[in-house]
Design a protein around this motif. Structure first.
Motif, short mmCIF file in Angstrom:
data_model
loop_
_atom_site.label_atom_id
_atom_site.label_comp_id
_atom_site.label_asym_id
_atom_site.label_seq_id
_atom_site.Cartn_x
_atom_site.Cartn_y
_atom_site.Cartn_z
N PHE A 74 0.72 -1.07 0.01
CA PHE A 74 0.07 -0.03 -0.06
C PHE A 74 0.80 1.15 -0.21
O PHE A 74 0.51 2.17 -0.89
N LEU A 75 1.85 1.40 1.00
CA LEU A 75 2.67 2.64 1.09
C LEU A 75 3.43 2.61 -0.38
O LEU A 75 3.93 3.82 -0.85
N TRP A 76 4.00 1.34 -1.02
CA TRP A 76 4.81 1.44 -2.23
C TRP A 76 3.90 2.19 -3.34
O TRP A 76 4.37 3.08 -3.85
N TYR A 77 2.54 1.84 -3.21
CA TYR A 77 1.89 2.54 -4.40
C TYR A 77 1.52 3.45 -4.12
O TYR A 77 1.23 4.63 -5.19
N MET A 78 1.07 4.18 -2.78
CA MET A 78 0.77 5.51 -2.58
C MET A 78 2.13 6.24 -2.68
O MET A 78 1.62 7.63 -2.87
N THR A 79 3.23 6.06 -2.48
CA THR A 79 4.32 6.91 -2.74
C THR A 79 4.77 7.16 -4.35
O THR A 79 5.52 8.16 -4.48
N ALA A 80 3.92 6.27 -5.15
CA ALA A 80 4.60 6.25 -6.53
C ALA A 80 3.77 7.47 -7.03
O ALA A 80 2.78 8.09 -6.50
N VAL A 81 4.52 8.12 -7.93
CA VAL A 81 4.04 9.39 -8.51
C VAL A 81 2.97 8.98 -9.61
O VAL A 81 3.51 8.39 -10.48
N PRO B 260 7.26 1.64 10.48
CA PRO B 260 9.02 1.93 10.38
C PRO B 260 9.45 0.60 9.44
O PRO B 260 10.37 0.58 8.65
N SER B 261 8.88 -0.72 9.61
CA SER B 261 9.35 -1.84 9.05
C SER B 261 8.94 -1.72 7.43
O SER B 261 9.97 -2.24 6.69
N SER B 262 7.88 -1.39 7.14
CA SER B 262 7.74 -0.97 5.85
C SER B 262 8.59 0.10 5.09
O SER B 262 9.04 -0.47 3.99
N VAL B 263 8.75 1.04 5.66
CA VAL B 263 9.74 2.02 5.12
C VAL B 263 11.00 1.25 4.80
O VAL B 263 11.57 1.57 4.04
N LEU B 264 11.46 0.75 5.96
CA LEU B 264 12.84 0.00 5.76
C LEU B 264 12.80 -1.11 4.67
O LEU B 264 13.89 -1.13 3.92
N GLY B 265 11.85 -1.93 4.92
CA GLY B 265 11.87 -2.94 3.73
C GLY B 265 11.51 -2.41 2.50
O GLY B 265 12.22 -2.99 1.29
N LEU B 266 10.65 -1.17 2.15
CA LEU B 266 10.71 -0.69 1.00
C LEU B 266 11.97 -0.11 0.49
O LEU B 266 12.50 0.03 -0.69
N LEU B 267 12.75 0.62 1.40
CA LEU B 267 14.16 1.18 1.27
C LEU B 267 15.13 -0.11 0.28
O LEU B 267 15.77 -0.09 -0.67
N PHE B 268 15.16 -1.26 1.34
CA PHE B 268 15.91 -2.35 0.82
C PHE B 268 15.35 -2.93 -0.49
O PHE B 268 16.22 -3.19 -1.52
N LEU B 269 14.10 -2.85 -0.82
CA LEU B 269 13.76 -3.28 -2.01
C LEU B 269 13.93 -2.42 -3.18
O LEU B 269 14.41 -2.91 -4.22
N MET B 270 13.92 -1.10 -3.11
CA MET B 270 14.49 -0.19 -3.95
C MET B 270 15.92 -0.43 -4.47
O MET B 270 16.26 -0.29 -5.53
N ILE B 271 16.78 -0.48 -3.36
CA ILE B 271 18.16 -0.64 -3.55
C ILE B 271 18.36 -2.07 -4.22
O ILE B 271 19.29 -1.87 -5.43
N GLY B 272 17.75 -3.02 -3.77
CA GLY B 272 18.01 -4.16 -4.49
C GLY B 272 17.57 -4.34 -6.05
O GLY B 272 18.32 -4.84 -6.85
N SER B 273 16.56 -3.50 -6.29
CA SER B 273 15.91 -3.65 -7.64
C SER B 273 16.99 -2.75 -8.45
O SER B 273 17.07 -3.29 -9.57
N TRP B 274 17.61 -1.66 -7.89
CA TRP B 274 18.18 -0.73 -8.77
C TRP B 274 19.60 -1.58 -8.92
O TRP B 274 19.91 -1.64 -10.29
N TRP B 275 20.31 -2.38 -8.04
CA TRP B 275 21.46 -3.05 -8.09
C TRP B 275 21.10 -4.23 -9.31
O TRP B 275 21.77 -4.63 -10.34
N SER B 276 19.85 -4.90 -9.15
CA SER B 276 19.61 -6.10 -10.02
C SER B 276 19.43 -5.42 -11.67
O SER B 276 19.96 -5.90 -12.62
N HIS B 277 18.70 -4.11 -11.48
CA HIS B 277 18.63 -3.74 -12.84
C HIS B 277 19.87 -3.16 -13.50
O HIS B 277 20.11 -3.47 -14.84
#
Length: 713
Positions: free
Chosen positions: A9-16, A315-332
């Protein structure tokens, strides 16, 4: 489970939020009142699927108007859902000040059909309007006179009185409109007209539909299809979709439920965020709306533990989202890097890299003189191969002006040939030029084979080609006799070096004025070694596929396929004739027997009319004895018997001697006068070629030859 859902939910709500693009990137999406031009339609080259979908934007009109390229129909509106609204003409009969004979456009063979949203409409008093196709009637309607009205122009509705309508058959792409028999004699002379029209527009115009009679065009809805195109054809890749956002039939595509955008673009269908839909602000009531690709989910809160969980979840969601974004960027980034490496390896092999490696290992290539450039460096140097940087185009490729990071100005040749064995010409040019070190030969700086087409990098030669100065004369900078003589000496010296002083004898194979460049001091530089050949010292000739340019090609080489150093001598003789006469090597402006400059020149020499064909600048600047000496040298070079021609070394020595004899009273020739049988001075070897056409002869464009020669003449 709750944590995962709240994280999404937080992921989609923060997307532009952004509008799904309808056109291809960097393509115009508007023309006048047409505010959306979705792919496969487009205006600029590369922005549309094919010519049927090209939009011509007429900016001379105010406001601008959009037209379909092939049909010429004015476009009023385009929908990515497969419809297109255009302006269609009205067919008139017996109407003053109105054109007669106009018909609804013929769409046969195109990807367009008339939509059944249209209706065939007739405005007349007691007349029959017919739709015919290939002589057969496919539809029509009959209107009845409204005797309470003074004229048909007072009609306000289409209920059969003074106006009638009928629906269209399925899959209709063309028809003709005609008028049948009238119910009364008065109707025969009355104004009547019929048209195909968008029924929605027609009914909205019902306040006075008779006003249509004052118009010339009405809106018509077309259906468009991507006919006979597969998904691979549209997107250029077999793996163009990795989700369920698009549904495609054999000829149309749609965004799946829960998505919107353009299904004809790669990743063109974007998810609809139902949770942010302004028309349903309370979609989940007191629950939490969570958006998923193509759908949404309502999470009902647990009131007993919601406050405690929220302190942990956020806090857990924000932290998880941050790791998810970093992991996706390195993977890409890693995937993209691997793809680029594989892509470069593929292009390296495709562009002849293995052949180049073989030359390197054999020791034939002078590695110290050839630099392997990075593709990004050359893209930056040429502003991504901007069309404004083009300085020349030929049969093998396009040449761009570029500037390297160290400030050097260079010429970058980009091959047009990217498949088959033809690309070996570029590798051949690298090998040839790596063996050459001469001030009058263009210098090869390096190459790049990891791009889609091979690239060669040369020193930049400022002042263009000798051909331009001979045939496109500049009054501010005339090509004087002194310059012509000096340039011929420099070119002869370069060819003499290639034939006898290089590591291996090299036959240029395409000597012509357009392959002779002039630097900042107007010194000659011989260029374009793509078709050249090197031979061992003990070889006298090569048997090859005939290649060269009409007008310069040695007839003996054309007939025998045996390439010798004397083939270059003949071509140089044509260049000398160009410098003397200022005329093109082949021209249909001359008589048939003299279309070849070589033949024309030799005939003039035989008839003692040399000074009748000389260039005005040569006559103005040159000494007669020098001119005659050079003309006799050109005549010797053009001897049809290769063995009787001088070598390039002898030619270079003779030209230098002529240059030193400026004030000599007479000139003693080192070459015997060549006797020509008039029957030999002919264009038979040239005329026999099926490829010789006037379009490229008179324009000065090089017409290269790559054919097997005829067995006899």
């Amino acid at each position: 489970m709750d944590i995962i859902q709240i994280t999404l939910f937080l992921w989609y709500m923060t997307a532009v939020a952004s509008e799904a693009p309808l056109g291809k990137p960097n393509c115009s999406s508007q023309c006048g009142s047409v505010t959306q031009i979705p792919y496969p339609f487009g205006i600029e080259a590369g922005c549309y699927l094919d010519d049927w979908f090209q939009i011509i934007c007429d900016n001379s009109a105010s406001p601008s108007k959009a037209f379909l390229n092939i049909t010429g129909l004015e476009v009023l509106e385009i929908s990515v859902e497969g419809t297109l609204k255009v302006a269609s003409p009205i067919t008139f009969s017996n109407c003053s000040n109105k054109p007669v004979g106009r018909q609804t456009p013929n769409l046969e063979g195109s990807p367009f059909l008339f939509s059944r949203k249209n209706k065939f409409t007739s405005m007349s008093c007691g007349g029959i309007a017919l739709m015919t196709l290939h002589g057969s009637t496919i539809g029509g309607c009959l209107s009845i006179c409204d005797y309470y009205s003074t004229s048909v122009l007072q009609t306000k509705s289409c209920s059969g009185m003074n106006c009638c309508q009928t629906t269209l058959p399925y899959c209709l792409s063309s028809f003709n409109t005609s008028f049948g028999a009238e119910l009364n004699a008065d109707s025969q002379k009355a104004c009547k007209y019929a048209f195909l029209v968008d029924n929605d527009w027609f009914t909205s115009n019902s306040t006075n539909i008779s006003a249509i009679g004052e118009m010339d065009y009405v809106p018509v809805v077309l259906e468009w299809y991507v006919v006979n195109y597969t998904k691979f054809d549209i997107y250029g890749t077999n793996n163009w979709r990795d989700d369920n956002s698009t549904d495609c039939s054999s000829s149309q595509c749609f965004c799946s439920k829960g998505y919107h955008g353009n299904p004809y673009l790669l990743h063109g269908c974007k998810d609809i965020n139902e949770c942010e839909d302004p028309e349903h602000p309370n979609r989940c009531g007191s629950g939490i709306c969570i958006n998923y690709p193509g759908k949404f989910f309502c999470q009902l809160p647990d009131r007993r533990s919601s406050r405690v969980n929220l302190a942990i979840i956020v806090p857990s969601s924000v932290l998880g989202l941050l790791f998810l974004m970093i992991g996706s960027w390195w993977s890409h980034k890693g995937i993209k890097k691997r793809k680029n490496i594989k892509r470069k390896e593929k292009f390296f092999k495709q562009n002849g890299g293995l052949v180049l490696e073989q030359q390197l290992s054999s020791g034939e290539l002078n590695v110290e003189k050839v630099k392997l450039f990075n593709c990004k460096e050359l893209e930056k140097a040429t502003d991504h191969f901007n069309a404004d940087r083009i300085i020349g185009q030929g049969g093998q490729g396009t040449v761009y002006k570029g500037m390297l990071v160290d400030g050097r100005i260079v010429a970058v040749k980009k091959s047009k040939i990217v498949e088959g064995g033809e690309v070996g010409q570029f590798i051949n040019e690298i090998v040839i030029l790596s063996q050459i070190s001469h001030r009058n030969v263009v210098k090869l700086l390096g190459c790049c084979l990891e791009t889609e087409v091979p690239l060669l990098v040369y020193e930049f030669i400022l002042n263009g080609t000798l051909f331009e100065y001979i045939h496109h004369k500049n009054e501010d900078f005339p090509l004087t006799w002194e310059m012509r003589l000096r340039i011929s000496i420099e070119v002869a010296g370069a060819l003499s070096y290639l034939h006898s002083a290089a590591a291996f004898p090299i036959f240029h194979r395409d000597v012509k004025s357009s392959n002779i460049l002039l630097d900042e001091k107007y010194r000659a530089k011989v260029a374009d070694f793509g078709t050249s050949r090197s031979v061992s010292i003990d070889q006298t000739h090569l048997t090859t596929l005939v290649r060269g340019t009409f007008g310069y090609l040695d007839p003996e080489y054309f007939q025998s396929s045996q390439l010798t150093e004397k083939s270059d001598v003949y071509s140089f003789g044509v260049v000398l004739a160009e410098l003397l006469t200022g005329q093109k090597p082949v021209s249909f402006m001359r008589p048939q027997e003299s279309r070849s400059l070589a033949t024309y020149f030799l005939i003039s020499m035989e008839e003692n009319s040399l000074f009748d064909i000389l260039d005005a600048q040569v006559m103005k600047d040159g000494e007669n004895d020098q001119i005659v000496a050079v003309a006799n040298l050109a005549k010797a070079c053009l001897n049809l018997n290769g063995r009787k021609r001088p070598t390039m070394k002898e030619v270079a020595v003779e030209l230098e001697r002529i240059q030193l004899s400026v004030k000599a009273s007479g000139v003693q020739q080192n070459f015997a006068e060549v006797e020509y049988d008039q029957s030999q001075i002919t264009d038979r070897w040239y005329i026999a070629s099926p490829s010789s056409t006037g379009s490229c002869m008179d324009s000065g464009t090089s017409c290269s030859l790559d054919v097997q020669p005829p067995m006899s003449f």
